[in-house]
Write an enzyme that holds these catalytic residues in place. Structure first.
Site, short mmCIF file in Angstrom:
data_model
loop_
_atom_site.label_atom_id
_atom_site.label_comp_id
_atom_site.label_asym_id
_atom_site.label_seq_id
_atom_site.Cartn_x
_atom_site.Cartn_y
_atom_site.Cartn_z
N LYS A 1 -2.73 6.66 14.50
CA LYS A 1 -4.12 6.20 14.70
C LYS A 1 -5.05 7.39 14.94
O LYS A 1 -6.22 7.36 14.53
CB LYS A 1 -4.20 5.22 15.87
CG LYS A 1 -3.53 3.86 15.60
CD LYS A 1 -4.13 3.11 14.43
CE LYS A 1 -3.66 1.67 14.35
NZ LYS A 1 -4.03 1.03 13.08
N ALA B 1 1.70 -7.73 13.97
CA ALA B 1 1.91 -6.29 14.13
C ALA B 1 2.16 -5.95 15.59
O ALA B 1 3.02 -5.12 15.91
CB ALA B 1 0.70 -5.52 13.60
N VAL C 1 0.81 -1.22 0.00
CA VAL C 1 0.00 0.00 0.00
C VAL C 1 0.84 1.27 0.00
O VAL C 1 0.30 2.38 -0.05
CB VAL C 1 -1.02 0.02 1.17
CG1 VAL C 1 -1.94 -1.18 1.12
CG2 VAL C 1 -0.31 0.13 2.52
N TYR D 1 3.66 3.22 22.42
CA TYR D 1 2.87 3.16 21.18
C TYR D 1 3.26 4.33 20.26
O TYR D 1 3.15 4.24 19.04
CB TYR D 1 1.38 3.16 21.50
CG TYR D 1 0.50 2.62 20.40
CD1 TYR D 1 0.67 1.34 19.88
CD2 TYR D 1 -0.52 3.41 19.87
CE1 TYR D 1 -0.14 0.86 18.86
CE2 TYR D 1 -1.34 2.94 18.85
CZ TYR D 1 -1.15 1.67 18.35
OH TYR D 1 -1.96 1.20 17.35
P1 NAD Z 1 -1.19 -8.16 11.40
O1 NAD Z 1 0.30 -8.08 11.45
O2 NAD Z 1 -1.79 -9.47 11.25
O3 NAD Z 1 -1.77 -7.19 10.30
C1 NAD Z 1 -1.11 -6.01 9.87
C2 NAD Z 1 -1.15 -6.05 8.37
O4 NAD Z 1 -0.58 -4.85 7.81
C3 NAD Z 1 -0.33 -7.24 7.81
O5 NAD Z 1 -1.15 -8.05 7.02
C4 NAD Z 1 0.73 -6.56 6.97
O6 NAD Z 1 1.08 -7.31 5.83
C5 NAD Z 1 0.01 -5.28 6.59
N1 NAD Z 1 0.95 -4.29 6.06
C6 NAD Z 1 1.98 -3.68 6.69
N2 NAD Z 1 2.65 -2.91 5.81
C7 NAD Z 1 2.02 -3.03 4.61
C8 NAD Z 1 2.23 -2.51 3.31
N3 NAD Z 1 3.24 -1.66 3.04
N4 NAD Z 1 1.37 -2.86 2.32
C9 NAD Z 1 0.35 -3.70 2.56
N5 NAD Z 1 0.09 -4.24 3.76
C10 NAD Z 1 0.93 -3.92 4.77
O7 NAD Z 1 -1.67 -7.46 12.77
P2 NAD Z 1 -3.12 -7.01 13.27
O8 NAD Z 1 -2.95 -6.78 14.71
O9 NAD Z 1 -4.16 -7.94 12.77
O10 NAD Z 1 -3.28 -5.57 12.60
C11 NAD Z 1 -4.40 -5.19 11.80
C12 NAD Z 1 -4.84 -3.80 12.17
O11 NAD Z 1 -5.39 -3.83 13.48
C13 NAD Z 1 -3.73 -2.76 12.21
O12 NAD Z 1 -4.22 -1.54 11.70
C14 NAD Z 1 -3.45 -2.63 13.69
O13 NAD Z 1 -2.88 -1.38 14.03
C15 NAD Z 1 -4.86 -2.76 14.21
N6 NAD Z 1 -4.97 -3.03 15.65
C16 NAD Z 1 -4.30 -4.09 16.18
C17 NAD Z 1 -4.41 -4.32 17.55
C18 NAD Z 1 -3.65 -5.44 18.19
O14 NAD Z 1 -3.46 -5.42 19.41
N7 NAD Z 1 -3.22 -6.46 17.46
C19 NAD Z 1 -5.22 -3.50 18.35
C20 NAD Z 1 -5.90 -2.46 17.76
C21 NAD Z 1 -5.77 -2.22 16.39
#
Ligand code: NAD
Length: 270
Positions: free
Chosen positions: A166, A199, A68, A159
């Site tokens: 965010k 992540a 992305v 963070y």
């Molecule tokens: P995850 O690592 O499974 O997902 C993160 C995704 O971002 C991965 O699939 C990765 O390939 C993708 N990504 C990163 N750089 C990229 C790029 N340049 N191009 C395309 N894709 C890219 O982890 P997750 O925790 O499932 O994260 C998903 C979302 O949830 C994120 O926005 C994260 O900030 C948010 N989130 C996570 C938590 C948590 O505690 N895990 C809490 C709140 C919000």
């Protein structure tokens, strides 16, 4: 398990599955269970090897690479989607990235490059996707959903730049909701509690964070991928037809607490 509502005939495109612990994967499974066809993108060939079999297990009709950070790759994915399906009902943005070194110490040490990187991947990508999704979603009552975290609202130690990103993401949800609302497209965010994913492994002292959340949250547990997946299904479904520009907390109630929990036994009701 029986679906709690039907999305038969709907089509979703999901950005952000890295593996079977990804929040986006839980969302994909819920959408699929509700009858929605689910397409996937993945960030690079290494992740493609993990994402492809997962996508195939849901009979996905669309599995494409997309970094992305690259406008041309985003454009390619949406034009392939248009060629194949013509329209899009649901877009899931579950993508975030920051340099690990920026998630360790103090926010003031963030480099210019680290700041730009986190904002580009974690925030601008939503804006770019929304722009490409717009012509495909017009007339479909489309829904766009992103994932955020409490660190946007309050300081969560370590963070750092992700909290600032965010906050910008949550503001983007509101601006996009205002822009796209007249076209019948809803834009929302889920503020998920901490979940052990790829992540999350980049965030310093994540285990302590999980313990703290479990102890402090009214539900006395951590949120699961499935909790978030079910709420995502709701927000993307006609059940949420009147909701847009909203950030919904799916965090076992953590955000309503003002102080960390202290050990105490709840008094018995008379
Ligand atoms: P995850 O690592 O499974 O997902 C993160 C995704 O971002 C991965 O699939 C990765 O390939 C993708 N990504 C990163 N750089 C990229 C790029 N340049 N191009 C395309 N894709 C890219 O982890 P997750 O925790 O499932 O994260 C998903 C979302 O949830 C994120 O926005 C994260 O900030 C948010 N989130 C996570 C938590 C948590 O505690 N895990 C809490 C709140 C919000």
């Amino acid at each position: 398990m029986e679906p709690i509502l039907s999305l038969d005939g709907k089509k979703a495109l999901i950005f952000g599955v890295a593996n079977d612990r990804s929040i986006a994967w839980a969302i994909a499974q819920e959408l699929h269970r509700a009858g929605c066809a689910v397409g996937f993108t993945y960030a690079g060939e290494a992740l493609g090897k993990r994402v492809t079999p997962l996508a195939q297990s849901l009979n996905s009709p669309f599995i494409e690479p997309c970094d992305v950070a690259d406008d041309a790759q985003i454009e390619r994915v949406f034009s392939l989607w248009k060629e194949k399906f013509g329209t899009l009902d649901i877009l899931i943005h579950a993508v975030a990235f920051a340099d690990r070194n920026d998630l360790k110490e103090h926010y003031y040490t963030t480099s210019r490059a680290g700041f730009h990187l986190a904002m580009d991947i974690s925030v601008y990508s939503l804006v770019a996707m929304a722009r490409h999704a717009l012509p495909l979603m017009e007339g479909t009552n489309g829904s766009i959903l992103t994932l955020t975290y409490y660190g946007a609202e309050k300081v969560v130690k370590r963070y750092n730049i992700m909290g600032v990103a965010k906050a910008a993401l949550e503001a983007s949800v509101r601006y996009l909701a205002s822009d796209l609302g007249p076209k019948g497209i809803r834009v929302n965010g889920i503020s998920a509690g901490p979940i052990k994913t790829l992540a999350a492994s980049g965030i310093g002292d994540f285990r302590a964070m999980l313990k703290h959340h479990e102890k402090t949250s009214p539900l006395q547990r951590n949120v699961s991928q499935e909790d978030v997946g079910k709420s995502a299904l709701f927000l993307c479904s006609p059940l949420a037809s009147g909701i847009t520009g909203e950030i919904m907390h799916v965090d076992c109630g953590y955000n309503i607490m003002s102080t960390p929990a202290i050990d105490e036994t709840p008094e018995k009701a008379e």
